[in-house]
Write a protein that holds these residues in place. Structure first.
Motif, PDB file in Angstrom:
ATOM      1  N   ARG A 134     -12.697  -9.381 -47.039  1.00 36.37           N
ATOM      2  CA  ARG A 134     -12.456 -10.786 -46.773  1.00 36.37           C
ATOM      3  C   ARG A 134     -10.924 -11.097 -46.274  1.00 36.37           C
ATOM      4  O   ARG A 134     -10.533 -12.199 -46.272  1.00 36.37           O
ATOM      5  N   GLN A 135     -10.639 -10.025 -45.482  1.00 34.69           N
ATOM      6  CA  GLN A 135      -9.256 -10.323 -45.026  1.00 34.69           C
ATOM      7  C   GLN A 135      -9.233 -10.914 -43.533  1.00 34.69           C
ATOM      8  O   GLN A 135     -10.461 -10.782 -42.789  1.00 34.69           O
ATOM      9  N   LEU A 136      -8.584 -11.882 -43.346  1.00 35.71           N
ATOM     10  CA  LEU A 136      -8.783 -12.916 -42.065  1.00 35.71           C
ATOM     11  C   LEU A 136      -8.381 -12.027 -40.767  1.00 35.71           C
ATOM     12  O   LEU A 136      -8.622 -12.451 -39.808  1.00 35.71           O
ATOM     13  N   ASP A 137      -7.767 -11.081 -40.971  1.00 38.54           N
ATOM     14  CA  ASP A 137      -7.263 -10.116 -39.884  1.00 38.54           C
ATOM     15  C   ASP A 137      -8.073  -8.964 -39.931  1.00 38.54           C
ATOM     16  O   ASP A 137      -7.904  -8.039 -40.899  1.00 38.54           O
ATOM     17  N   PRO A 138      -9.206  -8.723 -39.048  1.00 39.78           N
ATOM     18  CA  PRO A 138     -10.092  -7.585 -38.921  1.00 39.78           C
ATOM     19  C   PRO A 138      -9.227  -6.212 -38.970  1.00 39.78           C
ATOM     20  O   PRO A 138      -9.720  -5.151 -39.521  1.00 39.78           O
ATOM     21  N   LYS A 139      -7.853  -6.289 -38.564  1.00 35.58           N
ATOM     22  CA  LYS A 139      -7.124  -5.092 -38.246  1.00 35.58           C
ATOM     23  C   LYS A 139      -6.693  -4.538 -39.473  1.00 35.58           C
ATOM     24  O   LYS A 139      -6.739  -3.190 -39.881  1.00 35.58           O
ATOM     25  N   VAL A 140      -6.441  -5.265 -40.666  1.00 38.50           N
ATOM     26  CA  VAL A 140      -6.362  -5.061 -41.816  1.00 38.50           C
ATOM     27  C   VAL A 140      -7.616  -4.238 -42.591  1.00 38.50           C
ATOM     28  O   VAL A 140      -7.448  -3.019 -43.086  1.00 38.50           O
ATOM     29  N   ALA A 141      -8.649  -4.944 -42.324  1.00 40.57           N
ATOM     30  CA  ALA A 141      -9.779  -4.281 -42.903  1.00 40.57           C
ATOM     31  C   ALA A 141     -10.159  -2.953 -42.079  1.00 40.57           C
ATOM     32  O   ALA A 141     -10.688  -2.040 -42.930  1.00 40.57           O
ATOM     33  N   ALA A 142      -9.984  -2.931 -40.942  1.00 44.85           N
ATOM     34  CA  ALA A 142     -10.210  -1.394 -40.399  1.00 44.85           C
ATOM     35  C   ALA A 142      -9.312  -0.417 -40.691  1.00 44.85           C
ATOM     36  O   ALA A 142      -9.756   0.706 -40.923  1.00 44.85           O
ATOM     37  N   SER A 143      -8.201  -0.741 -41.115  1.00 43.86           N
ATOM     38  CA  SER A 143      -7.411   0.247 -41.745  1.00 43.86           C
ATOM     39  C   SER A 143      -7.639   0.555 -43.462  1.00 43.86           C
ATOM     40  O   SER A 143      -7.422   1.808 -43.758  1.00 43.86           O
ATOM     41  N   ARG A 144      -8.608   0.104 -43.926  1.00 48.07           N
ATOM     42  CA  ARG A 144      -8.728   0.327 -45.198  1.00 48.07           C
ATOM     43  C   ARG A 144     -10.025   1.226 -45.368  1.00 48.07           C
ATOM     44  O   ARG A 144     -10.402   1.663 -46.551  1.00 48.07           O
ATOM     45  N   LYS A 145     -10.830   1.423 -44.118  1.00 51.25           N
ATOM     46  CA  LYS A 145     -11.638   2.803 -44.090  1.00 51.25           C
ATOM     47  C   LYS A 145     -12.845   2.642 -45.223  1.00 51.25           C
ATOM     48  O   LYS A 145     -13.362   3.444 -45.963  1.00 51.25           O
ATOM     49  N   LEU A 146     -13.417   1.347 -45.050  1.00 48.64           N
ATOM     50  CA  LEU A 146     -14.539   0.965 -45.776  1.00 48.64           C
ATOM     51  C   LEU A 146     -15.945   1.635 -45.366  1.00 48.64           C
ATOM     52  O   LEU A 146     -16.109   2.364 -44.284  1.00 48.64           O
ATOM     53  N   ASP A 147     -17.008   1.879 -46.146  1.00 48.89           N
ATOM     54  CA  ASP A 147     -18.060   2.335 -46.044  1.00 48.89           C
ATOM     55  C   ASP A 147     -19.235   1.523 -46.667  1.00 48.89           C
ATOM     56  O   ASP A 147     -18.988   0.556 -47.127  1.00 48.89           O
ATOM     57  N   ILE A 148     -20.433   2.019 -46.202  1.00 47.41           N
ATOM     58  CA  ILE A 148     -21.484   1.034 -46.773  1.00 47.41           C
ATOM     59  C   ILE A 148     -22.810   1.995 -47.103  1.00 47.41           C
ATOM     60  O   ILE A 148     -22.865   3.320 -46.630  1.00 47.41           O
ATOM     61  N   ALA A 149     -23.520   1.734 -48.035  1.00 46.55           N
ATOM     62  CA  ALA A 149     -24.762   2.422 -48.639  1.00 46.55           C
ATOM     63  C   ALA A 149     -25.764   1.249 -48.111  1.00 46.55           C
ATOM     64  O   ALA A 149     -25.840   0.206 -48.979  1.00 46.55           O
TER      65      ALA A 149
END
Length: 657
Positions: free
Chosen positions: A202-217
């Motif tokens: 839910r970060q408004l800056d996608p670059k922050v989300a990119a730095s967090r190395k999220l994954d999905i199942a």
């Protein structure tokens, strides 16, 4: 091969490498080759922007910041599941199912503790991703989901429309690394991987989300135009064939087999890369699901078994104090070893002085311990009847156990902190802050280099930086002659920084960039600030009593005095720059909103302040101008409602000129 063919070939290779690395966990391309190919693709797309497509691997890094998230109405509702809390309730669930469909068999899956999302594809291209929200309406987080490298941006042999459901999570190893980094920077820690994943998505800056190395199942097909499936297992195989990272799953012919699977998942929870908070039991046959239907809240064909938190007794052997990198003194209970949630626990956090007093935890007590969120050991209560005779209440130290400096309680009463400017426990954080862009701006002195300098024993206080030599630094890991020379040159240049930056670099509590500029403008020299009385400090605009007292306490510390002496010896500037003659914005307040093309926010703020104005973050009746860039949102609307003049970027530039 022409440019377009080369771009397409690079995209195929990079996406295949992403699939092998993030989905199959079996990479065939080296990191070096991947980085080289990605850089080449970036170069080609930079030269030919008309050839950039939404599914290019280069689009995973995050685009421009958003002002807000828009709402999405789900085509197929994202239902929640009914929770059950023991095996008897699972058997009752089975009885209800078998009463309608006697030959039902089950699929059992771990319940990932993350954030549920729907991914939408049109003709194979990822076009939208949304959070679950209330199940009917969620938030559009497409740009952030593009940064999750296990989500395919294009899928093969796709139907005209496909919607799948999955759980976005932060891998446990990424969570621990992120919290370590946040601790270094003095930032608040995430409580658990789920909170970290939700906050990142839910970060408004996608670059922050990119730095967090999220994954999905991914675990469900919500909609597949023109496709037919007989069982849930068929849908999972279908998703796997489309390069999705599919949830681990197990078949169970009977409810007793399902119970055994649930128990096995619980016992092996440490082996999963993600946190789990339960297991999901689903009827496998899709026609039977239709027959069973749903209640107003839940589907009747599935249940979520929630693992009970494991609570065990242990004895408090000792209470020790750890000093964090932000100076906070954190008490820790040393425990007799106890097995919890698959690991051996030997200590538990006691949070702060108030927690110890509230629960009256003493050395020698028997306490009940559990893992909060299956991650962090915590003490629930003291078993009073087992308290040995002669125990005494724990008394918090009045000085730092590391450096001996006095400790003080935060104004909000939550934490007790060391006040030492040269405390070894805070050294990494203090050095990184001192060298940061908004402080002394020492280029090349990031946290990794700081750690190398500290580990080599070359730096024990920020003042030691100015006595380093290139030959001292050159042997360090990832340095070399040229890098060492560049670092020493950057340190030398920082000696000329303005007094306002030095004040901010000191890390005095309550003194941020704004207060540093105000103090420098009013007193002009560090000596004048150091000799100022409380009344003189509080007489300065925006400097309140708490901030003034923090300044006095910091300068009174022997460690602070030693640091100042060391910096003076090195020749670091301790005076404010002369005020510019151009004060056209004196008394004016500006708010910047949206994306500016010709300036960064910091650059625009600096230009305003150089001309005597103020740059603030929120719009009020006192705002003189709002400068609105591309995709300006709520701040622009508020300015219009209040009748505050709004400048385009070009008008702002004309005002500067």
């Amino acid at each position: 091969m022409d440019i377009q063919e080369e771009i397409q070939a690079l995209r195929r290779e990079l996406e295949q490498a992403n699939y092998e690395y993030y989905v199959q966990d079996n990479p065939s391309m080296s990191d070096y080759d991947y980085d080289h190919k990605l850089r080449r693709l970036e170069e080609l797309e930079g030269e030919h922007p008309e050839l950039i497509t939404p599914d290019s691997p280069t689009q995973r890094v995050g685009g421009k910041p958003l002002e807000s998230f828009t709402q999405v109405v789900h085509k197929v509702p994202l239902e929640s599941l009914q929770d059950v809390f023991d095996y008897d309730e699972l058997r009752q669930f089975d009885q209800r199912v078998k009463g309608v469909v006697p030959n039902a068999v089950y699929d059992v899956e771990p319940k990932v503790d993350g954030l549920s999302v729907a991914l939408e594809y049109e003709n194979g291209l990822f076009v939208r991703g949304a959070t679950r929200g209330d199940g009917q309406v969620g938030e559009d987080v497409t740009e952030n989901l593009r940064t999750v490298k296990s989500i395919p941006l294009r899928i093969p042999d796709a139907p005209s429309q496909l919607i799948v459901r999955g759980e976005v999570y932060m891998p446990k190893k990424v969570f621990h690394a992120l919290n370590e980094e946040r601790e270094r920077r003095g930032e608040a820690l995430f409580a658990n991987p789920r909170n970290a994943a939700a906050g990142s998505l839910r970060q408004l800056d996608p670059k922050v989300a990119a730095s967090r190395k999220l994954d999905i199942a991914v675990f469900n097909v919500q909609w597949a135009e023109g496709e037919t499936f007989r069982t849930h297992l068929e849908t999972l195989d279908y998703l796997k064939s489309k390069n999705f990272k599919v949830i681990p799953h197990y078949s169970a012919a009977t409810i007793e087999e399902a119970v055994d699977r649930v128990a096995a998942i619980g016992e092996g929870r440490e082996e999963f890369p993600f946190d789990i908070d339960g297991a999901v039991i689903k009827v496998n046959d899709l026609a039977q699901r239709e027959t069973l239907g749903s209640t107003a809240k839940f589907p009747r064909w599935a249940a979520a078994y929630k693992y009970p938190p494991e609570v065990k007794p242990s004895k408090v052997v000792d209470i020790v104090i750890q000093v964090g990198r932000t100076g906070v003194l954190t008490p820790k209970a040393v425990l007799e070893p106890v097995r919890l949630a698959g690991t051996t626990v030997t200590n538990a956090t006691l949070h702060n002085q108030d927690f110890i007093a509230e629960k009256d935890v003493r050395i020698g007590d028997t306490v009940l311990v559990r893992k909060a969120g299956e991650i962090i050991p915590e003490i629930l209560s003291v078993v009073g009847e087992k308290r040995p005779e002669g125990t005494v209440p724990y008394v918090f130290p009045t000085v730092c156990p590391v450096c001996g400096a006095p400790v003080e309680r935060d104004e909000d009463g939550a934490h007790i902190r060391c006040t030492g400017a040269e405390c070894p426990a805070q050294l990494l954080r203090n050095l990184a802050h001192f060298a940061s862009r908004d402080a002394m701006d020492i280029e090349g002195l990031g946290i990794a280099v700081v750690e190398n300098l500290v580990n080599a024993g070359l730096v024990k206080t920020p003042g030691d930086l100015y006595f380093l030599k290139a030959e001292d630094v050159e042997p360090l890991e990832r340095m070399g002659k040229k890098s060492a020379q560049n670092l020493i040159a950057a340190i030398e240049r920082s000696k000329e920084q303005d007094l306002s930056r030095l004040l901010y670099a000191f890390g005095i509590r309550q003194v941020g960039q704004k207060a540093g500029k105000i103090l420098a403008a009013r007193f002009r020299t560090l000596d004048a600030i150091q000799s100022a009385a409380l009344e003189e400090l509080t007489a300065v605009d925006d400097i309140g009593a708490i901030t003034a007292q923090s300044i006095l306490d910091w300068f009174a510390s022997p460690q602070s005095q030693h640091l100042i002496a060391r910096l003076k010896e090195a020749g670091v500037n301790m005076t404010a720059a002369e005020q510019g003659s151009d004060q056209r914005f004196a008394g004016m307040t500006f708010v910047l909103t949206g994306s500016l093309e010709r300036f960064t926010r910091d650059q625009a703020s600096a230009l305003i302040e150089e001309r005597g104005g103020k740059s603030v973050s929120s719009v009020s009746k006192k705002t003189t101008y709002v400068v609105a860039g591309e995709a300006a949102g709520s701040k622009l609307r508020k300015a219009q409602e209040l009748g505050i003049p709004v400048l385009t970027e070009e008008e702002f530039q004309n005002l500067l000129a």
